[in-house]
Design a protein around this motif. Structure first.
Motif, PDB file in Angstrom:
ATOM      1  N   LYS A  67     -16.660   6.455   6.055  1.00  0.00           N
ATOM      2  CA  LYS A  67     -16.949   5.556   7.383  1.00  0.00           C
ATOM      3  C   LYS A  67     -15.845   5.082   7.991  1.00  0.00           C
ATOM      4  O   LYS A  67     -15.874   4.433   9.165  1.00  0.00           O
ATOM      5  N   ASN A  68     -14.796   4.750   6.737  1.00  0.00           N
ATOM      6  CA  ASN A  68     -13.291   3.236   7.463  1.00  0.00           C
ATOM      7  C   ASN A  68     -12.759   4.160   8.578  1.00  0.00           C
ATOM      8  O   ASN A  68     -11.854   3.451   8.966  1.00  0.00           O
ATOM      9  N   ARG A  69     -12.598   5.340   8.468  1.00  0.00           N
ATOM     10  CA  ARG A  69     -11.533   5.771   9.265  1.00  0.00           C
ATOM     11  C   ARG A  69     -12.085   6.315   9.804  1.00  0.00           C
ATOM     12  O   ARG A  69     -12.965   6.789  11.152  1.00  0.00           O
ATOM     13  N   ASP A  82      -4.065   0.012   7.225  1.00  0.00           N
ATOM     14  CA  ASP A  82      -3.945  -1.408   6.229  1.00  0.00           C
ATOM     15  C   ASP A  82      -5.536  -2.048   6.056  1.00  0.00           C
ATOM     16  O   ASP A  82      -5.844  -2.208   4.773  1.00  0.00           O
ATOM     17  N   ALA A  83      -6.216  -0.606   6.430  1.00  0.00           N
ATOM     18  CA  ALA A  83      -7.908  -0.777   5.797  1.00  0.00           C
ATOM     19  C   ALA A  83      -8.113  -0.143   4.924  1.00  0.00           C
ATOM     20  O   ALA A  83      -8.765  -0.463   3.520  1.00  0.00           O
ATOM     21  N   LYS A  84      -7.141   0.741   4.945  1.00  0.00           N
ATOM     22  CA  LYS A  84      -7.137   1.404   3.407  1.00  0.00           C
ATOM     23  C   LYS A  84      -6.186   0.668   2.674  1.00  0.00           C
ATOM     24  O   LYS A  84      -6.056   0.642   0.638  1.00  0.00           O
ATOM     25  N   ALA A  85      -4.850   0.307   2.583  1.00  0.00           N
ATOM     26  CA  ALA A  85      -4.825  -0.397   1.404  1.00  0.00           C
ATOM     27  C   ALA A  85      -5.688  -1.972   1.158  1.00  0.00           C
ATOM     28  O   ALA A  85      -5.977  -2.354  -0.104  1.00  0.00           O
ATOM     29  N   LYS A  86      -6.708  -2.232   2.247  1.00  0.00           N
ATOM     30  CA  LYS A  86      -7.537  -3.486   1.500  1.00  0.00           C
ATOM     31  C   LYS A  86      -8.714  -3.094   1.133  1.00  0.00           C
ATOM     32  O   LYS A  86      -8.872  -3.027  -0.048  1.00  0.00           O
ATOM     33  N   GLU A  87      -9.162  -1.532   1.120  1.00  0.00           N
ATOM     34  CA  GLU A  87      -9.981  -0.371   0.431  1.00  0.00           C
ATOM     35  C   GLU A  87      -9.262  -1.143  -1.363  1.00  0.00           C
ATOM     36  O   GLU A  87      -9.914  -0.788  -2.138  1.00  0.00           O
ATOM     37  N   ALA A  88      -8.039  -0.071  -1.055  1.00  0.00           N
ATOM     38  CA  ALA A  88      -7.664  -0.440  -2.477  1.00  0.00           C
ATOM     39  C   ALA A  88      -7.101  -1.423  -3.132  1.00  0.00           C
ATOM     40  O   ALA A  88      -7.598  -1.560  -4.544  1.00  0.00           O
ATOM     41  N   ASP A  89      -6.982  -2.457  -2.439  1.00  0.00           N
ATOM     42  CA  ASP A  89      -6.758  -3.597  -3.606  1.00  0.00           C
ATOM     43  C   ASP A  89      -8.402  -4.186  -4.245  1.00  0.00           C
ATOM     44  O   ASP A  89      -8.173  -4.194  -4.844  1.00  0.00           O
ATOM     45  N   PHE A 116     -10.747  -2.261  -4.399  1.00  0.00           N
ATOM     46  CA  PHE A 116     -11.477  -0.880  -5.458  1.00  0.00           C
ATOM     47  C   PHE A 116     -10.510  -1.540  -7.050  1.00  0.00           C
ATOM     48  O   PHE A 116     -10.746  -1.320  -8.054  1.00  0.00           O
ATOM     49  N   GLN A 117      -9.035  -2.126  -6.845  1.00  0.00           N
ATOM     50  CA  GLN A 117      -8.550  -2.000  -8.375  1.00  0.00           C
ATOM     51  C   GLN A 117      -9.747  -3.629  -8.697  1.00  0.00           C
ATOM     52  O   GLN A 117      -9.624  -3.564 -10.292  1.00  0.00           O
ATOM     53  N   ARG A 118      -9.366  -4.468  -7.745  1.00  0.00           N
ATOM     54  CA  ARG A 118      -9.641  -5.838  -8.462  1.00  0.00           C
ATOM     55  C   ARG A 118     -11.388  -5.373  -8.704  1.00  0.00           C
ATOM     56  O   ARG A 118     -11.539  -6.047  -9.629  1.00  0.00           O
ATOM     57  N   LEU A 119     -12.628  -4.608  -8.528  1.00  0.00           N
ATOM     58  CA  LEU A 119     -13.347  -4.594  -8.469  1.00  0.00           C
ATOM     59  C   LEU A 119     -13.440  -3.686 -10.374  1.00  0.00           C
ATOM     60  O   LEU A 119     -13.718  -4.081 -11.294  1.00  0.00           O
ATOM     61  N   SER A 120     -12.272  -3.383 -10.132  1.00  0.00           N
ATOM     62  CA  SER A 120     -12.195  -2.210 -12.126  1.00  0.00           C
ATOM     63  C   SER A 120     -11.261  -3.000 -12.807  1.00  0.00           C
ATOM     64  O   SER A 120     -12.272  -3.138 -14.281  1.00  0.00           O
ATOM     65  N   ALA A 121     -10.627  -4.614 -12.702  1.00  0.00           N
ATOM     66  CA  ALA A 121     -10.273  -5.459 -13.319  1.00  0.00           C
ATOM     67  C   ALA A 121     -11.573  -6.577 -13.476  1.00  0.00           C
ATOM     68  O   ALA A 121     -11.658  -6.551 -14.743  1.00  0.00           O
TER      69      ALA A 121
END
Length: 520
Positions: free
Chosen positions: A44-46, A80-87, A89-94
């Motif tokens: 839904k972010n796209r 930018d939204a995709k980059a934020k989303e990836a960041d 997700f990365q932090r949540l996994s950490a």
């Protein structure tokens, strides 16, 4: 997100345009931004734009450029939204990894704590078992063992403490003599007084020669009447001075005052002389009060009863072994108060104790020692007990009860024992020394006696065959007690008994070998 995008697009086209074309621009924007479709329901972010063909207008190329710019901005926002989303997700996994690590660490710590508690319990059980075995072997429980260890430690510490105390005492002994000398010498130096004591002679200066003739009178009748009434001797010489001579200082003072009055009056005759002398004797109380006040002011003592001040005034006319009592009192008081200041003692008690320590010597109408008479007199005037104790103990007749008593004793001894302070008649001195030697010679086994230091030290030599070592100790005590009973004088006497056994052998001439003599 959709609302955010729409607000961005609207902002891009919110630039001011000419008034005629403003309404046309709004219509074109509405047609360009006709709809926004969500391409993928899962994402839904796209956001995807589906622009419709714009109607042909006069500024077609400009509108196309703006639309292209808006599309680029939309794509940039999407990236930018995709980059934020990836960041995110990365932090949540950490964070998930960190949580799993912490959970595992907590489990490990719980396991280790359990093991530690188990080991501690086993150590406590082992300690109790060993303690029970030690108690069984030694036959002592824990409390008895503690007491034994404490007592042993106390013994060791007591010896160490005693050693330290002895070391401190030795150090104090090395320094105390030097410190004591400094304190006493300094205070003796400050105790020097300019008080003038008239021992046997008073001098009066005459205004002219005619007065001298009036004093002598016709055929010497005036001078004879004066000497008879006063008990003094008048000495006149070629100068205009008259010397009044007498060993009684009170008589000499009465004669001096009476003579001054006669000289001032000018009428010198036997009847007038008797009247003036009688009047002066009645005025002696006032004279004593004035002298007492002067002496009290000299040492810094005030607010004493007037009758007691009058007794203190008698010091000027009292002598002890040739030392004037007033001068001696001033010296002793200044020395004692100086020492009291140094030792942080009660200065007022020391001052009054030294001022009144010999007051019993001026009491002439009662029997007893000057110490007993002084104590009775001070109790009559309700003097504090601390001061009375100083008076009672200044000759060591009683044990010292305070440091103030000791200081008064030191001040009295320093003033009275200094060289030149006192003197006495030669015959009295020889009589006392002879009396001491006779008392010591009266004991059996005594060979010779020698008195030294004006009778304050006696050396007794005994026959060793008649007196043993133990008997020599007893003999010294017996001699001291007898001297205390029979010898009547102030001060202490040290008795030393010497028992010395000497052996010798004599060689006769018959036993000398002839070969030992060398012949020439």
């Amino acid at each position: 997100m959709l609302d955010f995008f729409l607000s961005k697009v609207k902002g891009l086209f919110s630039v001011p345009v000419p008034t005629g074309k403003q309404s046309k621009k709004k219509e074109i924007v509405k047609e360009v931004v006709k709809k926004v479709e969500v391409k993928d329901e899962d994402d839904k972010n796209r956001v995807v734009f589906s622009p419709t063909k714009a109607p042909v207008v006069e500024d077609n190329s400009k509108i196309d450029a703006q639309a292209q710019f808006a599309l680029q901005n939309a794509k940039k926002i999407e990236s930018d939204a995709k980059a934020k989303e990836a960041d995110i997700f990365q932090r949540l996994s950490a964070l998930n990894e960190k949580e799993r690590y912490l959970i595992q660490k907590e489990k490990t710590l719980d396991t280790q704590n359990t093991e530690i508690r188990t080991k501690l319990n086993s150590v406590d059980d082992l300690y109790r078992k060993q303690l029970e075995k030690l108690e069984a072997i030694s036959g002592l429980d824990v409390e008895k063992a503690k007491q034994l260890v404490i007592s042993s430690t106390e013994k060791k510490m007591s010896s160490w403490i005693a050693k330290k105390i002895d070391e401190a005492r030795e150090e104090i002994k090395q320094k105390e003599e030097e410190i004591t000398k400094e304190i006493i010498i300094d205070n003796i130096r400050h105790g020097v007084t300019d008080y003038v004591a008239e021992y046997t002679v008073s001098t009066i200066s005459l205004p002219d020669e005619t007065i001298k003739g009036k004093i002598i009178g016709r055929e010497g009748r005036n001078i004879r009447a004066f000497e008879k009434a006063t008990g003094v001797e008048l000495e006149l010489d070629e100068t205009n001075d008259i010397r009044i001579s007498s060993f009684d200082s009170t008589r000499r003072e009465i004669a001096r005052l009476s003579l001054e009055k006669l000289i001032k009056d000018g009428r010198i005759q036997p009847l007038k002389i008797e009247q003036i002398i009688a009047q002066t004797k009645t005025e002696m109380d006032k004279i004593l009060v004035n002298e007492g006040k002067r002496l009290c002011q000299e040492v810094g003592a005030f607010n004493l009863p007037i009758d007691l001040i009058k007794e203190i005034g008698k010091y000027k006319f009292r002598f002890s072994y040739g030392q004037n009592l007033a001068k001696h009192t001033i010296e002793a008081t200044k020395i004692a108060t100086g020492i009291a200041y140094e030792l942080k003692a009660d200065v007022n008690t020391v001052r009054l104790g030294a001022l009144l320590h010999d007051i019993g010597k001026v009491v002439a109408d009662q029997e007893g020692t000057h110490i007993d008479l002084g104590i009775d007199l001070l109790r009559k005037y309700k003097i504090p007990q601390k001061i009375i104790d100083c008076v009672a103990q200044h000759h060591e007749d009683q044990p010292f009860s305070s440091i103030e008593s000791v200081i008064v004793y030191i001040g009295d001894a320093a003033s009275g024992a200094r060289p030149g302070a006192r003197y006495e008649v030669h015959e009295e001195y020889l009589k006392r020394m002879k009396n001491i030697e006779e008392v010591a010679n009266s004991f059996p086994g005594v060979i010779s006696v020698a008195a030294y230091q004006a009778g304050r030290e006696v050396v007794v030599i005994v026959e060793p065959s008649q007196v043993s070592d133990t008997e020599a100790e007893v003999l010294s005590q017996n001699i001291a007690e007898k001297l205390e009973e029979e010898a009547k004088w102030a001060g202490q006497i040290k008795v030393t008994v010497i028992r010395e056994l000497r052996t010798s052998s004599i060689v006769t001439s018959s036993k000398i070998s002839k070969n030992a003599v060398k012949e020439d």
